[in-house]
Scaffold this motif. Structure first.
Motif, PDB file in Angstrom:
ATOM      1  N   SER A   1      13.674   6.884  -8.864  1.00  0.00           N
ATOM      2  CA  SER A   1      14.309   5.857  -8.043  1.00  0.00           C
ATOM      3  C   SER A   1      15.725   6.314  -7.727  1.00  0.00           C
ATOM      4  O   SER A   1      16.278   7.188  -8.387  1.00  0.00           O
ATOM      5  CB  SER A   1      14.327   4.500  -8.761  1.00  0.00           C
TER       6      SER A   1
ATOM      7  N   SER B   1       8.797   5.022  -2.875  1.00  0.00           N
ATOM      8  CA  SER B   1       7.812   5.286  -3.921  1.00  0.00           C
ATOM      9  C   SER B   1       7.337   3.994  -4.560  1.00  0.00           C
ATOM     10  O   SER B   1       8.140   3.100  -4.866  1.00  0.00           O
ATOM     11  CB  SER B   1       8.427   6.198  -4.988  1.00  0.00           C
TER      12      SER B   1
ATOM     13  N   VAL C   1      13.934   6.360  -3.092  1.00  0.00           N
ATOM     14  CA  VAL C   1      14.044   7.506  -3.980  1.00  0.00           C
ATOM     15  C   VAL C   1      15.362   8.250  -3.801  1.00  0.00           C
ATOM     16  O   VAL C   1      15.955   8.724  -4.767  1.00  0.00           O
ATOM     17  CB  VAL C   1      12.850   8.466  -3.772  1.00  0.00           C
TER      18      VAL C   1
ATOM     19  N   TYR D   1       4.710   9.835  -1.773  1.00  0.00           N
ATOM     20  CA  TYR D   1       5.623   8.917  -1.087  1.00  0.00           C
ATOM     21  C   TYR D   1       4.909   8.214   0.065  1.00  0.00           C
ATOM     22  O   TYR D   1       3.944   8.739   0.642  1.00  0.00           O
ATOM     23  CB  TYR D   1       6.840   9.662  -0.554  1.00  0.00           C
TER      24      TYR D   1
END
Length: 666
Positions: free
Chosen positions: A87, A322, A287, A363
């Motif tokens: 993250s 994500s 991300v 992703y």
């Protein structure tokens, strides 16, 4: 000295002096940390022990760890060093302390560097749905993600990242071996470091990111550590900490000696009811940092932009989103754009889609999420300087997950310079040997005047990069630097103590960038050095301008081999460097609060500066003086409109004693 000494010395120096032409080195000073440390408290206050669950993903926009969760401030919180984290935002451990400088005990051999220590956590009891003691049957696990190197320097095999649990009364010894020369003989020595009161729970040896990825087949590895010793750890004052053993990237020459051994840590989660396979998290997250809105540059003059908006504005954006869970999320993505501090004038909405899990699909690939269009026009005006803020927002139907990583922002600044970088250096760039040259390519949309060149230099341990160089300007010759239009010797690196402070080197005369002398309005700015020392100019890994970067050591010009952006900017038009400090005498002054949303600010002078007979001068971002009054520590700024200002403290004779940038935000 015997032959062994010279053989070792030759092995060490050959790769540097002969093979190295472009040099990438780590930072010796982290200016963002150094600047933030000025306003940070000298010691962190004790807090009440936290309750489970404990979670941290470092997505908050801050420099130091949140004091409500962390007891120290060694780690650097950022979005610049990680490569594809779980993250957005990580904690980076390296060889730079919480004041932004290399540790005083730093050496080419392993030494204990950064700490990331939790505040106390209640592991004695659970309090919902009803209070009771925690037992081993509750299956307590601590998980986290880690990555060596990232966009920094790789930790060596003898270096390591260590996780420890607070264990009063226990002692552990760590052993390190190193080879060194004593009286010309290569001798292996053993170093011992004793740790008291902590128990090692996990560790990883250093390695390059490329090797790590080849072994793990992922950019970050998730680790799950069980906490099973109920006698030692199930207390009301439990703590855990990460720390790293680091070594300087190079000890050969002072201008190359630098920070090394970066480790990125993310997504720390401690709770009961877990197991060794509990690797999924109910979270939909961005991300990486927000993408830029311009195609070629990160910043440019408004008058250069508005005559070619279609080609200068990005066609679409690239986003990494994500889903860390094991199931689909019904979610939407949007972004909004605002001018200055005004309300948003443009909105984009993706619509709702099911986002598949990262573990199965990677992703998010849906184009409306991953490649949203830039389908608007920046309002064209006559301002010399203006900024636009783009906010990217994720929303999911069930409102599941951690909300703090669902919003990222990017600021597009139109000012009187061209830049490929984002203003933050992750490393330093230099050339070798003596006589090496660097040239940076820029293309205008309309004729303009080149007035100066801004350069951002990294400090070194002993000032080994303070060497005079030639500042050069070339025109274009079939895609490479051509005729030298300007060349002057005597410029030297200057270091500014504030974040994003470039030194402005004025040219002796204005250079007109116009057709004829500059075919296709292409020009190059750069330098030629007169020593083999690394000038160590800032290098931004998060923006790639390598196709516009050229160097020459022997023979012809070559395109740079390193993906990134050298922090060097040509200044165009009028000599009013918006938001950036010129190379002037004096030192930075501290202003707080800054940004300011009140009527008064405190202005502190540099050390050993008398406040007698001084003048406080405030200028707007376009250089126009707003006020000039006798210096007072408590200054009234209620009359200032929202925006950027330059504050200077001068003597009666007009000598600058200190300066700083002030942001009014109300």
């Amino acid at each position: 000295m015997n032959r062994l000494f010279f053989r070792i010395l030759l092995i060490i120096l050959l790769p540097v002096s002969v093979m190295a032409q472009e040099v990438i080195s780590g930072l010796q000073v982290n200016v963002r940390v150094k600047n933030a440390a000025k306003d940070a408290p000298s010691a962190r206050e004790a807090v009440q022990p936290m309750l489970l669950p404990f979670f941290e993903d470092f997505s908050e926009q801050r420099t130091f760890p949140n004091p409500l969760r962390w007891a120290d401030s060694d780690a650097f919180i950022n979005q610049d060093y990680p490569v594809n984290p779980p993250s957005v935002g990580v904690a980076t451990l390296d060889a730079i302390d919480n004041l932004g400088r290399l540790y005083s005990n730093a050496s080419p051999f392993p030494f204990m560097a950064d700490f990331l220590t939790s505040q106390p956590i209640r592991l004695d009891s659970l309090f919902t749905p009803q209070a009771r003691k925690i037992t081993r049957a509750d299956s307590l696990y601590l998980s986290f993600y880690y990555q060596p190197q990232g966009n920094g320097h790789d930790p060596l095999p003898q270096d390591s990242l260590v996780l420890e649990f607070l264990a009063p009364g226990e002692t552990q010894e760590y052993y390190f071996t190193r080879d060194t020369l004593i009286n010309g003989e290569l001798v292996t020595l053993t170093d011992t470091i004793v740790i008291e009161g902590w128990r090692k729970a996990w560790s990883a040896p250093g390695q390059p990111l490329s090797t790590f990825y080849a072994e793990q087949n992922k950019w970050f590895r998730q680790v799950l550590v069980p906490i099973q010793d109920s006698v030692m750890f199930y207390t009301s004052e439990f703590r855990f900490r990460f720390r790293n053993y680091a070594s300087l990237a190079s000890g050969i020459l002072p201008d190359w000696q630098s920070n090394g051994d970066q480790w990125n840590i993310d997504y720390i989660y401690l709770n009961t009811g877990r197991n060794a396979n509990d690797t999924l998290h109910n979270d939909l997250t961005f991300v990486s940092k927000a993408p830029r809105m311009l195609k070629r540059y990160t910043s440019m003059p408004y008058n250069q932009f508005r005559v070619n908006q279609v080609n200068e504005k990005a066609d679409s954006l690239s986003l990494k989103i994500s889903n860390l869970s094991g199931g689909n999320y019904n979610a939407s993505y949007s972004y909004e754009v605002s001018k200055g501090y005004q309300s948003p004038f443009h909105f984009y909405f993706s619509g709702n889609y099911f986002v598949p899990p990262f573990v199965t699909s990677g992703y998010m690939s849906e184009q409306s999420f991953a490649r949203p269009p830039v389908n608007f026009v920046f309002p064209v005006g006559t301002e010399e300087k203006i900024f636009f803020t783009t906010s990217h927002i994720l929303s999911n139907e069930a409102n599941i997950g951690r909300r703090q990583n669902d919003t990222i922002k990017n600021v597009t600044l139109f000012a009187n310079y061209l830049s490929y970088d984002d203003g933050t250096a992750e490393a330093g760039y230099g050339l070798s040997p003596n006589g090496a040259q660097f040239a940076y390519k820029f293309k205008l949309n309309r004729p303009d005047s080149l007035l100066a060149v801004q350069m951002y230099f990294n400090q070194t341990i002993t000032g080994g990069n303070v060497k005079s160089f030639y500042l050069n300007v070339w025109n274009d010759f079939f895609g490479e630097p051509g005729e030298i239009i300007y060349s002057k010797f005597g410029y030297e690196p200057v270091f500014e103590d504030s974040l994003n402070m470039f030194t402005t080197y004025k040219l002796d005369s204005t250079i007109k960038i116009e057709p004829g002398r500059f075919p296709n309005l292409i020009f190059y700015v750069g330098w030629r050095q007169t020593t083999s020392d690394n000038l160590n100019i800032g290098f931004d890994f998060n923006n790639d301008a390598s196709e516009n970067s050229f160097y020459r050591t022997f023979g012809g010009w070559s395109q740079s081999l390193y993906k990134g952006a050298v922090m060097m900017r040509p200044v165009l038009g009028k000599m009013k460097v918006v938001g950036l400090q010129e190379n002037i005498a004096g030192k930075s002054i501290n202003i707080y609060p800054n940004p300011c949303n009140t009527g008064n600010v405190a202005i502190e002078l540099p050390e050993n500066t008398s406040d007698t007979g001084l003048v406080l001068q405030i200028s707007s971002s376009n250089g126009q003086m707003v006020s000039s009054i006798p210096y007072t520590r408590d200054a009234d700024v209620s009359h200032l409109n929202p925006g950027f200002y330059i504050v200077k403290v001068l003597s009666r004779e007009g000598v600058i004693r200190g300066y700083s940038k002030l942001i009014i935000n109300r």
